[in-house]
Design a protein around this motif. Sequence first.
Motif, mmCIF file in Angstrom:
data_model
loop_
_atom_site.group_PDB
_atom_site.id
_atom_site.type_symbol
_atom_site.label_atom_id
_atom_site.label_comp_id
_atom_site.label_asym_id
_atom_site.label_seq_id
_atom_site.Cartn_x
_atom_site.Cartn_y
_atom_site.Cartn_z
ATOM 1 N N PRO A 352 -6.175 152.999 -41.153
ATOM 2 C CA PRO A 352 -7.539 152.529 -41.422
ATOM 3 C C PRO A 352 -8.594 153.241 -40.575
ATOM 4 N N LEU A 353 -8.219 153.646 -39.359
ATOM 5 C CA LEU A 353 -9.194 154.344 -38.505
ATOM 6 C C LEU A 353 -9.612 155.668 -39.146
ATOM 7 N N PHE A 354 -8.612 156.380 -39.647
ATOM 8 C CA PHE A 354 -8.892 157.654 -40.302
ATOM 9 C C PHE A 354 -9.784 157.419 -41.519
ATOM 10 N N GLU A 355 -9.442 156.403 -42.282
ATOM 11 C CA GLU A 355 -10.224 156.156 -43.493
ATOM 12 C C GLU A 355 -11.652 155.745 -43.163
ATOM 13 N N GLN A 356 -11.815 154.947 -42.103
ATOM 14 C CA GLN A 356 -13.173 154.582 -41.692
ATOM 15 C C GLN A 356 -13.935 155.828 -41.235
ATOM 16 N N SER A 357 -13.209 156.715 -40.559
ATOM 17 C CA SER A 357 -13.862 157.925 -40.039
ATOM 18 C C SER A 357 -14.299 158.829 -41.179
ATOM 19 N N ILE A 358 -13.438 158.996 -42.188
ATOM 20 C CA ILE A 358 -13.870 159.888 -43.265
ATOM 21 C C ILE A 358 -14.900 159.204 -44.158
ATOM 22 N N ALA A 359 -14.904 157.876 -44.154
ATOM 23 C CA ALA A 359 -15.960 157.194 -44.920
ATOM 24 C C ALA A 359 -17.313 157.555 -44.323
ATOM 25 N N VAL A 360 -17.398 157.575 -42.999
ATOM 26 C CA VAL A 360 -18.653 157.980 -42.359
ATOM 27 C C VAL A 360 -18.895 159.470 -42.615
ATOM 28 N N ALA A 361 -17.796 160.253 -42.557
ATOM 29 C CA ALA A 361 -17.943 161.689 -42.818
ATOM 30 C C ALA A 361 -18.516 161.925 -44.214
ATOM 31 N N GLN A 362 -18.130 161.072 -45.146
ATOM 32 C CA GLN A 362 -18.650 161.212 -46.504
ATOM 33 C C GLN A 362 -20.154 160.909 -46.536
ATOM 34 N N VAL A 363 -20.552 159.860 -45.811
ATOM 35 C CA VAL A 363 -21.988 159.548 -45.746
ATOM 36 C C VAL A 363 -22.728 160.698 -45.071
ATOM 37 N N MET A 364 -22.100 161.284 -44.036
ATOM 38 C CA MET A 364 -22.736 162.422 -43.353
ATOM 39 C C MET A 364 -22.932 163.583 -44.332
ATOM 40 N N SER A 365 -21.931 163.793 -45.194
ATOM 41 C CA SER A 365 -22.089 164.899 -46.164
ATOM 42 C C SER A 365 -23.188 164.579 -47.160
ATOM 43 N N GLY A 366 -23.361 163.264 -47.448
ATOM 44 C CA GLY A 366 -24.403 162.865 -48.408
ATOM 45 C C GLY A 366 -25.810 163.092 -47.888
ATOM 46 N N VAL A 367 -26.000 162.963 -46.586
ATOM 47 C CA VAL A 367 -27.368 163.113 -46.042
ATOM 48 C C VAL A 367 -27.623 164.541 -45.557
ATOM 49 N N LEU A 368 -26.627 165.404 -45.657
ATOM 50 C CA LEU A 368 -26.805 166.764 -45.152
ATOM 51 C C LEU A 368 -27.857 167.517 -45.962
ATOM 52 N N ASN A 369 -28.811 168.093 -45.239
ATOM 53 C CA ASN A 369 -29.914 168.858 -45.846
ATOM 54 C C ASN A 369 -30.743 168.043 -46.821
ATOM 55 N N ARG A 370 -30.787 166.735 -46.601
ATOM 56 C CA ARG A 370 -31.595 165.909 -47.474
ATOM 57 C C ARG A 370 -33.047 165.960 -46.993
#
Lengths: 370, 514
Positions: A352-370
Amino acid sequence: MSEPTSAGSSTSATRVNVGDIERALDRLWSALHEEEEVGHGLTRACMSNLIIACQTEEQARDVTERIPELVERHPARVFLLTACAPKVNSIEAEVSAHFRCSEGNRQLCAEHVDIRFDPAVAGRLGSVLRPLLIGDLTTTLWWASNQPPPLSGGLFDTLAELADQVIYDSVGWPNPAEGVRAMTRWVMGEERPVFNLAWRYLKPWRRILAQVLDPAVAPGALQNIDSVSIEHGPHALPMAWLLIGWLASRLQWQPQKGEMQSGSDVSWAFRTPRGDLQVNIHRCSEGVAQVRKLKLAWQGAAPGRASFHYADDHWLSLLPEESTLPATSIPARKVPLEMMIAAQLAHRKKDPLFEQSIAVAQVMSGVLNR
Amino acid sequence: MSAAENTNPLSVGLSEPVLPQPCTLVIFGGAGDLSGRKLLPAIFNLGLDGVLPANFAVLGFSIEEMDDAEYRGFARRGVERFSRQQPDEENWPNYERQLFYQSGSFDDPAAYEALKQRLDEIEPQFGIPGNRIFYLAIPPRLIGVCAQQLKAAGLVQDETSGGPFSRIIVEKPIGRDLQSAQEVNEILGECFAEPQIYRIDHYLGKETVQNILVMRFGNAIFEPLWNAKHIDHVQITVAEDEGVGTRAGYYDRAGALRDMVQNHILQLLSLVAMEPPWTMDADVIRDHRLDVLHCLRPLNIENIESDVVRAQYAHGFFQGDDVPGYRREEDVASDSSTETYVALRVFIDNWRWAGVPFYIRTGKRLPKRVSEIAVQFKDVPHILFNSDNDHPLDPNVLALRLQPDEGMSLRIATKMPGSRVQIYPVKMDFRYGSTFGDQSPEAYERLLLDVMTGDATLFMRRDAVEASWRWIQPLLDAWDRGNKRWLPEYPSSTWGPVEAERLIENDGRRWRVL
């Protein structure tokens, strides 16, 4: 018949027809039995089916060298698949065995099936592998290619369908941002355990951060971090990204915006429960593909700063001259890939820690260069 | 700080079950044999494996005069000889910088003041917030005085204060009979709360011992058979091939019963025989182990005669060399009546084990060093393949090997290939070393880590220690009364006296050949 290797021994490889693989494995087993002295036995321990996918000969050679050590720690039936058959539309196979000796007894560690195929017939591989998988055992797909799995065409889907768990490595992806986006989307939709080796390589970082910033050692530091900067080697941006994802998920940082500032720098702004936080990630032009240095600072009642780096390839240390905390080091010897895989094979639960971490990583990719 | 600020969200998921906390390990007897052979190598290995806290230090404390540099040299020699991983130029500097030494007498209050001052100097260098573990690697008679001096010097933090922790590790034996064990526990209890006390039994740190619980309660096939209906008997063997060696001073006052049975073997017995716990919580498991000790059939004047054999090793040959009998060993009295071998037939009077004998044997100068728990199942009915009374089938045996070659084996009957029905027993072997590679940590590594994380599951609680002494005590008393009685002897490097053979053969069973 058998040739010694650094870890136990291996039989020489025997070319077989694809439809004859199981019988060829039986013949190997019988031949090894016949080599035994009277009173000694050959035993087999088997913990998994392991499917390894390579997309080049070079990757396959590297993996092949690692298999004896791997199966010493995690006995398995191994299928090494390489997308490079010499003939059009062909699937070719060789079988061999790895075993180890102990007090005169031999123990079979792995039946090794080497399969080379024309990528054009990748869709047929499921029909080859399915009858060869040992029942009752977990099947793991180790995606040893440096292509992000979801971006590699149908091969990944074909093999993943057979697997109970998937292991991949995000380090070395040619387009990290695109890879992170694609992979996180895929992982988030998965019910099966999925492991990123980059996550395991981060463990020393997670350990030293957890220990040195523990409230008993640095009171208030974790809640009041206001800047983080990371330096990493070439191809290790996904690893740095994941590390920030982990910190953010544990400390409740919310990604606000991100910016690719140059070919070698990317930054994110986070909102934390106590205020704003700036994260800068810098790619060094050379060096090994890992997170090399991390600096952070915190405010609050007892402001401070800490800088961690790889003192050499084996120790992760706090830099005293850039820190307000006592010097310390923890061992961070790079674990050989085969040991890492063997350790990961033994973990059959979702992380679950990994999944929580990549969930944030996904949000980070969503806001990149926004 | 608020409660939220006291928690560490980064430690979640890093280590099972929890992250070891920053601490200083103070080793009483830090320059002694146990420290050099086991403790310092164990800490070295934990450090190399990356599981020690980053903020950690070791302070050796002994009577010997030594400075830090000399202590580091002592540690290095121990690590080089006894560690499973070797020191080198890369890993040693980081280890030795954490090592310190303080000399002093264990009964001198000034030494404890100096110890406290030294800790106050060391801990800030490593960012250690005052958490301390005191490991008493010292003769049992000194446990009380050390605990009292620690308390008097203000080195014991209140368990309930919420501040830094103080924990104490004590080695077996706790006392030499029920009364002395109670006295030691009483003193420890005056100085430390029970949750702060870790009574170590290194047998419980062995992988196979921990695997007993997993095997029993993690596999559906064993537990339904694990009772008097299906099990004929259980044999527990702890055999040593060495003689008394350099431990004669201690051993001649202890003997095999105190040295092995009261602690290690009764702990093994309780793991094998305990009821399923409903959680892995340390106290629940320890409660269930204690229940077994409470159910042991009491020893009394009648059954001691029939159920217990003690003996001494006599002259013989060990690996081809002449070796003396026990009473000819250095530092052993020539008329010593200390037993170097003991065999017992034990019953657990509860529903699960009613009527199932547990045969226990342990001794020195036996043919090999081997420890094993063997569960022998009942015969299949004497029909079909087992109808020939002259050639009965060998029963199934599940053997758990504790040392060497930790692992387990299962003996099953199988048909030999051919037109005739010929049954042959086959042993299926599982060895940790050959299946997983040589990855098993030493028992002391696991146990030290457990203390740092505050997990007491594998440590003995006061009530269990006293329960085991309470069960042993009638035997000690009976032997004391017959102190000068002749003891049976067994030649060195044999499997014990003929009396022990009779003990089990009278029941129509045999000791396993190991």
